[in-house]
Design a protein around this motif. Structure first.
Motif, mmCIF file in Angstrom:
data_model
loop_
_atom_site.group_PDB
_atom_site.id
_atom_site.type_symbol
_atom_site.label_atom_id
_atom_site.label_comp_id
_atom_site.label_asym_id
_atom_site.label_seq_id
_atom_site.Cartn_x
_atom_site.Cartn_y
_atom_site.Cartn_z
ATOM 1 N N HIS A 1 0.853 -1.189 0.000
ATOM 2 C CA HIS A 1 0.000 0.000 0.000
ATOM 3 C C HIS A 1 0.886 1.235 0.000
ATOM 4 O O HIS A 1 1.939 1.272 0.637
ATOM 5 N N LYS B 1 -5.935 -5.667 3.901
ATOM 6 C CA LYS B 1 -5.234 -5.978 2.654
ATOM 7 C C LYS B 1 -4.681 -7.396 2.735
ATOM 8 O O LYS B 1 -3.721 -7.673 3.467
ATOM 9 N N ARG C 1 -5.331 -7.613 -4.967
ATOM 10 C CA ARG C 1 -4.830 -6.454 -5.707
ATOM 11 C C ARG C 1 -5.175 -5.152 -5.002
ATOM 12 O O ARG C 1 -4.434 -4.183 -5.062
ATOM 13 N N ARG C 2 -6.317 -5.133 -4.314
ATOM 14 C CA ARG C 2 -6.773 -3.889 -3.682
ATOM 15 C C ARG C 2 -7.155 -4.149 -2.226
ATOM 16 O O ARG C 2 -7.577 -5.250 -1.874
#
Length: 799
Positions: free
Chosen positions: A385, A424, A429-430
């Motif tokens: 992140h 996360k 991916r997100r």
């Protein structure tokens, strides 16, 4: 005759010394008189008892207490002679949660959890810290900078590694002509050296092969020094964070003390000033225990690491400095951007099996924050992140960690505009937002089963912080408390009970506890407010919403009104400005500025309306509110003050010509800005421990908001009161402690010199020889606030 003399004396007596329900002498006395609140609470191992500390009356140290978590009895003072009864807040569990270890007074203790006999594993003069439970049942802790591995089953203590930050004395030297000459001529010397090396190599080989041998020394060179270390739970890898040796932060300040036990003037060195030298860059290494290899971890691939967020400012700064007489070549050289932005590592957390570490990495310019994972066996770094901010990354709300029993990270981020909680998964991916809205999430703690994340938030109203939990799987958020005020929490070891520190406007924090289940009311465990304090009928402020003329959001504000307030009267007013810039004072809990809370009751008794605004820059209202002051400190805040003045005049019968202002630290800085830049609005001001020139403040705080004086000189000129001092036309009190190692006393002296040079006369300086930034002596508090009270009465009470 006697009666006539008494009446005349009373008429001549200053209002500030008249009989009062709120005696200044009491308000500014040692706060022991209020009662001392519980500190550092934690649940015992069983969850049935809460331990805490309480400052002893008249002393500077604390005593330990214990109280039943169900509220069935009064707190009991713990006798040090009884020994250790429970683990404490340093506790760590083994992977199966069948054993707990902790440190007390620098020694290590162990017990079968929750109620096995307590074993003391160390009793040394050295302090053991950084305790880790390894997956094989051993304990690891740091002593004198070295990890020790302690096997509780047999008591054996071993070094994890023998790391020496010096050059290897046996390393082959670089080519040297004289050395080569000696080797060609003197074969005896060569043979002696060979035998010595061979003997040492054989000793090392035997030591390494022996199951009983200590680790062989690993030489890491003399260029670095370790500033942080973290051992993996599998006991195989050690993360090292280093800095280059010899880094200097710039020339330190010097502070004299004139009132000393020896009678001589004594001095001490202080922090350096903003921008004198950037903080040291940090390097990341993984030491592999089995191979004794050290791997350097590169940050080159972090997204955005190669950008220069200050490029535009560097270009404009060059012209600014040259226009003011600086040499272009010299300035251009100093303004050159580094080849790569330096970073610092703020947090390290391991997953359960010790194969992956999660780290929080900050750019030194604090405009980027990365959460990364490090697979230690392969020494591979993966960015999970990135949070970037054109102003600066918040230094609060950076909590992060692993969800227990999962390869999933939780973290806080302001990317939505407010501190919110995210998940996360490493293979996702997100991230997934667990909370959302225009409120602030803080102080997250996971339950051991990984089902819930518990946190505090001001979801209902910005002024009120309640405790909540969110179901990790479903995302459902539940509110666990409805106490009002401001609440902090701590969990019992198995997370079935919630401990709470609850405070209100006029009551300092006390302990409460409840089962973690939703809906159950908490039980009070302590009541530490004194009878003397309780007997006084303090004025409780209202929290009001002052309309802003510059932004859509209101300015949340504390409003104190006289008890006999009447719409038929006109009132003078005093504006209090909280310090720190980034803090929240218009909340419903016990304030950091508790003396000022009591002083405001005194002011209302004397006929003043008092206002205390959470101006732009304040905490608790989201990212945009916080960063409104970027590169322009003192300007958005003053706009909010003017809205506050209009609000008082339009709604509370305040006389526009009779409004004073005071505050300390950032509040002192803003008092300067208010009197200098709006002299027709404020009739008097008291600037306490004030910043007068931001070039003299520290790097960590100031560079976030104003960058550095080299790169952003315009911001410093725009934001420093010293450049606006010519605007002073109303009475000003400057008060500062001469032992202030936060805002140096020099700031006040510089302002006095500037005002004299400008031929200003309506100011005075009160200096306090023995007090630091936050005063510690009751005499200093009383004298300072007597002067503030006299200033406001003399300047504002007469229409």
């Amino acid at each position: 005759m006697t009666r006539r003399f008494f009446v005349v004396s009373l008429l001549l007596m200053p209002l500030s010394v008249l009989a009062s329900e709120y005696p200044l002498e009491t308000i500014m006395a040692d706060p022991d008189w209020i009662g001392n609140q519980p500190q550092n609470p934690y649940f015992g191992d069983s969850g049935e008892w809460v331990y805490f500390q309480q400052k002893r009356i008249g002393e500077s140290f604390n005593d330990p207490y214990v109280v039943a978590a169900n509220g069935s009895g009064a707190p009991q003072l713990i006798d040090y002679g009884t020994g250790v009864e429970s683990s404490n807040a340093t506790r760590v569990f083994n992977r199966e949660r069948t054993a707990v270890a902790w440190t007390t007074d620098g020694d290590v203790f162990l017990r079968r959890w929750p109620d096995g006999p307590i074993r003391q594993l160390t009793r040394t003069a050295a302090a053991e810290n950084s305790l880790v439970f390894l997956n094989d049942g051993r304990l690891a802790y740091v002593v004198d900078g070295r990890y020790k591995l302690h096997d509780p089953s047999n008591g054996q203590i071993a070094d994890f590694a023998h790391l020496r930050f010096e050059e290897d004395p046996d390393a082959l030297p670089d080519f040297d002509t004289l050395r080569a000459h000696q080797k060609r001529l003197y074969t005896t010397v060569v043979e002696d050296t060979r035998r010595e090396r061979a003997a040492k190599a054989e000793r090392n080989a035997r030591q390494e092969a022996s199951p009983n041998g200590a680790p062989i020394a690993t030489f890491l060179g003399k260029k670095h020094e370790v500033v942080r270390r973290s051992l993996s739970p599998d006991g195989q890898h050690l993360i090292l964070v280093t800095e280059l040796k010899g880094h200097e932060d710039g020339e330190a300040g010097v502070m004299p003390n004139y009132v000393t036990e020896s009678g001589y003037t004594e001095t001490r060195a202080l922090r350096t000033r903003v921008g004198r030298k950037l903080p040291a860059e940090q390097q990341l290494w993984v030491f592999h225990g089995e191979s004794r290899e050290l791997t350097s971890i590169s940050f080159d691939d972090l997204p955005g690491i190669d950008r220069d967020p200050l490029a535009r400012l560097r270009r404009s700064a060059l012209d600014w400095h040259v226009e003011r007489g600086a040499d272009r070549e010299q300035v251009a050289k100093q303004l050159e951007a580094p080849a790569q932005r330096g970073v610092r590592i703020e947090r390290i957390h391991w997953n359960a099996d010790g194969s992956i570490a999660a780290l929080q990495v900050h750019a030194i310019d604090n405009k980027d924050r990365w959460i990364v994972t490090l697979a230690t066996e392969a020494a591979e770094l993966t960015a999970q992140h990135r949070l970037t901010d054109d102003a600066w990354i918040n230094y609060f709300y950076n909590d992060m960690g692993w969800v227990p029993n999962q390869d999933t990270l939780w973290y806080l981020s302001e990317e939505s505009g407010y501190s919110q909680l995210y998940l996360k998964a490493l293979d996702a991916r997100r991230p997934r937002a667990l909370t959302s809205g225009e409120f602030v999430v803080a102080d997250v703690e996971a339950t051991p089963d990984g089902r819930y994340l518990v946190f505090r938030a001001n979801r209902g109203h910005p002024s009120t912080y309640e405790i909540h939990r969110v179901d990790v799987a479903s995302g459902d958020v539940e509110q666990l408390t409805e106490l009002g005020g401001v609440n902090h929490f701590f969990l019992s070891p198995n997370a079935d009970r919630l401990g709470i520190l609850h405070s209100e406007f006029d009551r300092h924090p006390d302990l409460f506890a409840k089962n973690l289940a939703v809906g159950q009311a908490p039980t009070r465990l302590t009541d530490t407010v004194s009878d003397a304090y309780e007997a006084i009928d303090w004025v409780i402020p209202k929290i009001v919403e002052v309309p802003s003329s510059h932004v859509a959001e209101p300015i949340y504000t504390k409003l104190y009104l006289p008890k006999d307030y009447s719409e038929d009267k006109t009132y003078p007013a005093v504006m209090f400005v909280h310090g720190a810039g980034y803090t929240q004072n218009a909340h419903a809990g016990w304030p950091y500025y508790f003396r000022e809370f009591m002083f405001h009751s005194l002011l209302t008794e004397r006929g003043f309306v008092v206002i205390d605004m959470d101006y732009r820059a304040s905490r608790g209202y989201g990212r945009d509110w916080r960063t409104a002051i970027y590169r322009q400190m003192g300007h958005p805040e003053l706009e909010d003050f003017l809205d506050g003045v209009d609000y008082l005049v339009d709604n509370w019968n305040v006389d526009r010509e009779r409004i004073g202002i005071y505050g300390g630290s950032y509040g002192g800085f803003m008092t300067f800005m208010a009197l200098f830049r709006e002299p027709d609005v404020f009739a008097a001001g008291a600037s306490l421990r004030p910043v007068s020139d931001w070039q003299h403040y520290n790097h960590e705080y100031t560079s976030n908001i104003l960058n550095t004086p080299l790169v952003d000189p315009e911001a410093y000129e725009k934001s420093s009161p010293i450049h606006f001092a010519d605007g002073l036309s109303k009475p000003l009190l400057i008060a500062a402690g001469m032992q202030d190692d936060n805002v140096f006393f020099q700031d006040s002296i510089l302002m006095v010199q500037r005002l004299m040079e400008l031929k200003k006369t309506d100011f005075e300086l009160a200096s306090y020889p023995l007090d630091p930034h936050g005063f510690v002596h009751a005499d200093a508090w009383r004298d300072e606030y007597q002067r503030i009270l006299t200033l406001m009465e003399e300047s504002l009470l007469t229409p």
